[in-house]
Scaffold this active site. Structure first.
Site: not given
Ligand SMILES: *[C@@H]1O[C@H](CO)[C@@H](O)[C@H](O)[C@H]1NC(C)=O
Ligand SMILES: *[C@@H]1O[C@H](CO)[C@@H](O)[C@H](O)[C@H]1NC(C)=O
Ligand SMILES: *[C@@H]1O[C@H](CO)[C@@H](O)[C@H](O)[C@H]1NC(C)=O
Ligand SMILES: *[C@@H]1O[C@H](CO)[C@@H](O)[C@H](O)[C@H]1NC(C)=O
Ligand SMILES: *[C@@H]1O[C@H](CO)[C@@H](O)[C@H](O)[C@H]1NC(C)=O
Ligand SMILES: *[C@@H]1O[C@H](CO)[C@@H](O)[C@H](O)[C@H]1NC(C)=O
Ligand SMILES: *[C@@H]1O[C@H](CO)[C@@H](O)[C@H](O)[C@H]1NC(C)=O
Ligand SMILES: *[C@@H]1O[C@H](CO)[C@@H](O)[C@H](O)[C@H]1NC(C)=O
Length: 660
Positions: A315, A319, A576, A617-618, A636, A638
Site C-alpha cells: 500500500e 501510494d 487503493s 462518464d464511465i 450518468g 451509477d
C-alpha cells in the site's frame, strides 16, 4: 485495544452510589453485528479502572451542513470561503444545557465534580471509574474479550443505557460496545502471487473485530515480467504514470505552491521502502530520485523496515510512488499513524489534525489505543492531540465495512469530515475492492439492525458497503480499467471512452448506505439512476428506498499498476490505486487555484454533482458480489464508477477560471 489498567487492591475504595430510583433509562448503543474474531472471556476484573469518556452532543450539528454548503456549493456567494479551526470549535461546542445535564447525571451517581474533566475541545467529559461505578452508571456488564488470533485483550459490553432524558445530549460513551480496534488495508486481499506461506501472519487483527477479511493475503497483485516502459500503447495491460496522464489529460507538473501538499495516510505496520521509491523513480520519474515524503509521525508512527513483504509494503509503496511522481515537485505529506504495538484507527489520525476532535491530553478512544505513553511497550511519547496541520487534500486507502461500527460512532466521525470540509480540506477514501460485497468479499446475512448479525463468505446475503465511503462528507473513489485490446491514444483521439468499470482481479466498491441519508447534492443523480436503470434487487439485498447515500462519487483507473515493491516490479489492483491517483490530480487543481490566490477546492462533491461534465462518464462494467452481478455502470452517476473519471482540463477550467 488495551483500555484497562490494574491497580493495587489495597488502593481501591469503590463506593458505588446507586443512581436515583425512578430515573428512566433506555438503551443508548448496542452492537448490531457480532464482533467477529473476538471471544468473550471473563467478567472484567473488579480492580480495573476504566477511563470513561462521555461524548457530549455538539451544538449546531444540524446547522453544519448548511455551513458546509455555503462554502462548497458552486453557486454560493461564499464558495471557497473556508472556516478556521478556531471558528469551528466554537461554533460546535456543546451547549451549557448539555454540559450541565451530563455533569448532573454523573454527580448524582456519586462521581464528584472534582473527578470530571472537560476536554479542551469542550466536547468530552472524562473521568476514571471503577468497574462497579461504570456498570451501575450505564446499567451494563463489562467483559474481557480476547482476540482469537493474537490473544489481545479488549474490554467491552454488549449494550449500555443512559437516562432517557440525556439521549439528545450524549452521543456515545467509551469504553462500551465499540470494537474499532484496527483497520484493514484495502490491500489485505487475496494473495495472487504467493511468495511466502507466512504472508500476513502475526500482523494482528485486520479490522474491527479482527475478522478473517483478506485472510493471509498479500494484496491484489500479479507478476510483471516486462521491462518497465512508459509506452502508451500498452496501457490496457500495464498502467504507468504516463498512462494516467494520457487518460486524464494532465501534464507533467513543474511547479509547487508553498501552501500545497498532498496528504497520504498510512497505518503502521504498513511502510514504504525507500529503495523501492528510487527504483520506481529511476524508471518513471528520474527527477524524483532521492525525494521522500514529508514524514508526520502520529502516535509513534514509524516507517518500519523490519518486516518486508507485499503485505507490509504494497500500500505505502503504491501510494507514494504514484502520488510523488504525479504531483512532483509539490511535496507529499505522509501521515504515518500508530505505533508497532497497538496500531491506530481513523480517530487517532483525526485527533492529530484537529485538536477539537480530541479528548484530553493523553486520552483517546480507549477502545483502540492505550493511553500514551503506551504501557505495553510501544510508543512512549504523549498521544498526539492536534499539532499536525491538515493538508489541503487527504487520501486514505483503508476502510471498514459500514456494518462493523455503530451508527453513532460513524455519524460522529462523519461529522468530523464535515468540519474538515468547512476548513477547505478534501477527504478521499477508497470505495473498496469487492464490488457490492464488503472487506474480504463478505456479505451481511441478517436483516438491517438485527442483534448479533453476521457476515458470510460472500456467495449470498445483503450488500456490504464501506465506511467512511458511506459518509456523505467524503469523496468515495471507485476503480476503472482500460478495456481489453484498447490503445488509449487512438481511443482518446477518436473520442471513444477507453475505460470501463474495473473487473480485473478486483471489482469497484459501490452501493448504498444503511446508515446515512441521501445527501442533497446527490439526490438528482441517484433518482435518475433508479428511474433509468432500475436495479434488479429488492430490499433483501440493499436499501433501495432511494433515500440513502450512494457510493462511489467518482473513480479512476485501478488495474494493472506497475509498482516497485521489495526490489522488483509488480502489477497491483484496487481502489487503493485509483484513490491516490484521483488525489494527485485534485492536488494539481489545488495548486493552480492557490497560484491564483484562490482557496483550496475543499469538499468537492457539491461541485462534481453540479458539474458532471468535468468527469469522463464511465458507462460499462459492473461490480459483482454477494452471488450477484452487482450493479451496472450506466450513463450518468451509477453505484459502480460514480460520476466517472477525472477530466483535468475541464476541472481546471471550472475550478480555476469559473469558480471563486
Ligand atoms: C456557558 O457557560 C460558560 C462557562 O460557565 C459561560 O461563560 C457562558 O456565558 C455560558 N453561555 C451561555 C450561553 O449561557
Ligand atoms: C515482524 O518481524 C518480527 C521478527 O521477525 C516478528 O517478531 C514480528 O512479529 C513481525 N511483526 C509483525 C507485525 O508481523
Ligand atoms: C528500471 O527497472 C529495472 C528493473 O526492472 C532496473 O533494472 C533498471 O535499472 C531501472 N531503470 C533505471 C533507469 O534505473
Ligand atoms: C447476542 O449476543 C449476546 C452476547 O454475546 C448474547 O447474550 C445473546 O443471547 C445474543 N442474542 C442472540 C439473539 O443471539
Ligand atoms: C460459502 O457458503 C455457502 C453457504 O454456506 C457454501 O455453500 C459455500 O460452499 C461456501 N463457499 C465457499 C467458497 O466457502
Ligand atoms: C481481457 O483480457 C484478459 C487477459 O488478457 C482476459 O482474462 C479477459 O477475459 C479479457 N476480458 C474480456 C472481457 O475480454
Ligand atoms: C432504508 O433507508 C430509509 C431511509 O433511511 C429507511 O427509512 C428505511 O427503513 C431503510 N430500509 C431498510 C429496509 O432498512
Ligand atoms: C526479483 O525478481 C528476481 C527475478 O524474477 C528474483 O530472482 C528475485 O528474488 C526477486 N527479488 C525479490 C526481492 O523478490
Amino acid at each position: 485495544m488495551h483500555l484497562f489498567r490494574s491497580v493495587a487492591v489495597s488502593a481501591l475504595v469503590a463506593v458505588a452510589v446507586a443512581s436515583p430510583l425512578g430515573v428512566p433509562h433506555s438503551v443508548h448503543e448496542k452492537r448490531s453485528e457480532a464482533a467477529t474474531g473476538w471471544a468473550r472471556r471473563d467478567v472484567l476484573d473488579r480492580r480495573a479502572i476504566l477511563p470513561m469518556k462521555i461524548g457530549l452532543a455538539q451544538s449546531n450539528v444540524d446547522q453544519g451542513w448548511n455551513w458546509l454548503k455555503e462554502v462548497s456549493v458552486p453557486t454560493s456567494s461564499k464558495y471557497g470561503q473556508h472556516w478556521s479551526a478556531k471558528d469551528i470549535a466554537e461554533a460546535f461546542a456543546p451547549s451549557n444545557e448539555t454540559v450541565d445535564a451530563a455533569k448532573n447525571w454523573l454527580t448524582m451517581a456519586g462521581i464528584s465534580e472534582s473527578r470530571i474533566k472537560q476536554s479542551q475541545g469542550l466536547n468530552w467529559l472524562e473521568f476514571d471509574a471503577t468497574v462497579d461505578e461504570a456498570e451501575e452508571l450505564l446499567k451494563t456488564k463489562y467483559h474481557v474479550y480476547e482476540h482469537e488470533a493474537t490473544g489481545q485483550p479488549h474490554v467491552a459490553c454488549d449494550e449500555y443505557s443512559i437516562p432517557t432524558h440525556l439521549k439528545e445530549h450524549i452521543d456515545l460513551v467509551y469504553p462500551t460496545v465499540h470494537f474499532d480496534a484496527k483497520i484493514k488495508s484495502r490491500d489485505d486481499g487475496v494473495e495472487l502471487e504467493k511468495r511466502d506461506g507466512n504472508f500476513g501472519h502475526g500482523r494482528g487483527p485486520r479490522g474491527p473485530g479482527g475478522g478473517p477479511w483478506g485472510g493471509p493475503g498479500g494484496g491484489w497483485r500479479m507478476p510483471y515480467h516486462h521491462r518497465p516502459t512508459n509506452d502508451l500503447a500498452n496501457c490496457d495491460v500495464h498502467i504507468t504514470p504516463d498512462c494516467l496522464r494520457a487518460l486524464y489529460r494532465f501534464p507533467v507538473n513543474y511547479r509547487a505552491n508553498p501552501k500545497n501538499s498532498f496528504g497520504i495516510v498510512e497505518y503502521t505496520p504498513e511502510a514504504y521502502v525507500p529503495s523501492d521509491l528510487d527504483l520506481f523513480f529511476a524508471n518513471f520519474s528520474q527527477r524524483s530520485i532521492g525525494e521522500r515524503p514529508i514524514f508526520d509521525s502520529i502516535d509513534g508512527g514509524v516507517n518500519q523496515q523490519t518486516n518486508m513483504s507485499f503485505n507490509f509494503n504494497g500500500e505505502s509503496d503504491l501510494d507514494l510512488e504514484y502520488s510523488m511522481t504525479l504531483v512532483y515537485p509539490q511535496p507529499v505529506t505522509l501521515y504515518q499513524v500508530g505505533d508497532l504495538v497497538e496500531g491506530a484507527s481513523f480517530n487517532n489520525f483525526l485527533d492529530a489534525i484537529d485538536a477539537s476532535y480530541c479528548s484530553y491530553d493523553g486520552g483517546d478512544d480507549p477502545t483502540q489505543d492505550a493511553k500514551y505513553p503506551d504501557p505495553y511497550g510501544g510508543y512512549q511519547g504523549p498521544e498526539n492531540c492536534g499539532g499536525f496541520a491538515a493538508t489541503k487534500l487527504i487520501s486514505t486507502s483503508y476502510a471498514y465495512n459500514e456494518a462493523d461500527l455503530t451508527p453513532f460512532y460513524e455519524q460522529r466521525q462523519c461529522h468530523e469530515y464535515m468540519k474538515l470540509g468547512m476548513m477547505g480540506v478534501s477527504v478521499l477514501y477508497s470505495s473498496g475492492d469487492y464490488g457490492v460485497a464488503g472487506n474480504g468479499g463478505q456479505c451481511i446475512t441478517s436483516p438491517v439492525g438485527a442483534v448479533n448479525a453476521t457476515y458470510n463468505n460472500g456467495t449470498s446475503g445483503r450488500f456490504n458497503p464501506s465506511f467512511p465511503g458511506t459518509c456523505p462528507y467524503i469523496t468515495s473513489v471507485g476503480a476503472t480499467q482500460v478495456k481489453n485490446n484498447t490503445n488509449i491514444v487512438t481511443a482518446l483521439a477518436t473520442g471513444t471512452q477507453p475505460e470501463e468499470a474495473c473487473e480485473t482481479v478486483i471489482y469497484s466498491g459501490g452501493g448504498f448506505s444503511n446508515v446515512f441519508p441521501l445527501p442533497e447534492y446527490q439526490a438528482n443523480a441517484v433518482h435518475h439512476w433508479f428511474a433509468d436503470y432500475p436495479p434488479p434487487y429488492g430490499p433483501d439485498r440493499f436499501n433501495n428506498s432511494q433515500q440513502t447515500r450512494g457510493l462511489p462519487d467518482m473513480s479512476a483507473n485501478g488495474a494493472n499498476y506497475v509498482i516497485a515493491i521489495d526490489g522488483n516490479f509488480s502489477l497491483v489492483y484496487g481502489t487503493s490505486a485509483s484513490t491516490p491517483t484521483t488525489g494527485s490530480i485534485l492536488t494539481l487543481i489545488n495548486q493552480a487555484r492557490l497560484d491564483k490566490g484562490k482557496s483550496s477546492i475543499g469538499f468537492i462533491n457539491p461541485v462534481i454533482y453540479a458539474h458532471p461534465e468535468i468527469l469522463n462518464d464511465i458507462t460499462e462494467g459492473g461490480n459483482q458480489g454477494c452471488g450477484t452481478p452487482g450493479f451496472e455502470s450506466a450513463p450518468g452517476w451509477d453505484p459502480v464508477t460514480g460520476l466517472g473519471t477525472p477530466n483535468y482540463p475541464k476541472m481546471l477550467k471550472l475550478w480555476v477560471d469559473e469558480l471563486n
